[in-house]
Design a protein around this motif. Sequence first.
Motif: not given
Length: 320
Positions: A125-128, A152-158, A163-169
């Motif tokens: 599970p994760a949350m955006l 956190d490793a899964k989080g870094e992968m996600l 992330s995109t040029a205009t969507l910064r996570l």
Amino acid sequence: MTIGIAGAGAFGTALAVALALDGKDIQLWARDGDAAEAIQTTRKNPKLPDVDLPAKITSSGALDALFACDTILLAIPAQTLPAFLTDHAVRLTGKTLVACCKGIDLKRMTGPASTIADLVPDAHPAMLTGPSFAADIARGLPTALTLACADDAKGEMLQNMLSTATLRLYRTTDTIGAELGGALKNVIAIASGVAMGARLGESARAALITRGFPEMQRLAEALGAEPDTLSGLSGLGDLVLTCTSDQSRNYRYGFALGRGEAFDTATTVEGAATARAVRQLADKLGLDMPISAVVADLTTGATDVPTALTALLSRPLKEE
């Protein structure tokens, strides 16, 4: 690798557009098969009428296509998410499931990421979440969100994948804080809408935002969130956005309440259900959350705006 998105509403479609424009293949699932076919054929979604869907988005009402994806974004309302997870738990086992909704499940009293962990225990599970409107994301306007994952490793992968040029996570392991920030701000957004709809003025709205924020912090910390999480994008950032813009459904709903006007019942207002959940949690934990309690009463018709205002203004004076 294809990314699946369950839910072809405005937010799910906007995420699909942003990721597709970044070169990713997207499988967009709509519960209504006819609507999915229309989206695929016309390359338009009525929820975002001014946006053309990139060719890398495939829209379908077929669950097989969705479940073929290893990573699935769940852009499904918080109150219907549990049924989806329960119905398809076997096929979701082992998947990376990213909740993209905001709210507290009235039956389990859990946020979306926690609900995933409860109902599909072998999923990841994760949350955006964070300050974002679907129209802004779809138009390619710069947006920053929180990506919360206990692993956190899964989080870094996600984070790298989504992330995109205009969507910064920005990444965190505090899923509880992230899911509660996104849910609780909707309650305060309703209160802010009520204030503006009732013509109480900008100063009253500012006071509600300022006093509502510590209510959010109190409940989140009592439920295990890290103290600093709600000061970030998933809490304060989202709070400011939804309390000050009529793009927010929760704010518009509160505005209609303040005016004594009817509101479109077909529009999902997560904050109304969340306010009821917050009241139950606050009572159970012995927390003082007067704004949330008033919103719960307003959304259930247990009080009216003048009475609610009197109740808040007549509270004992105290130090800030």
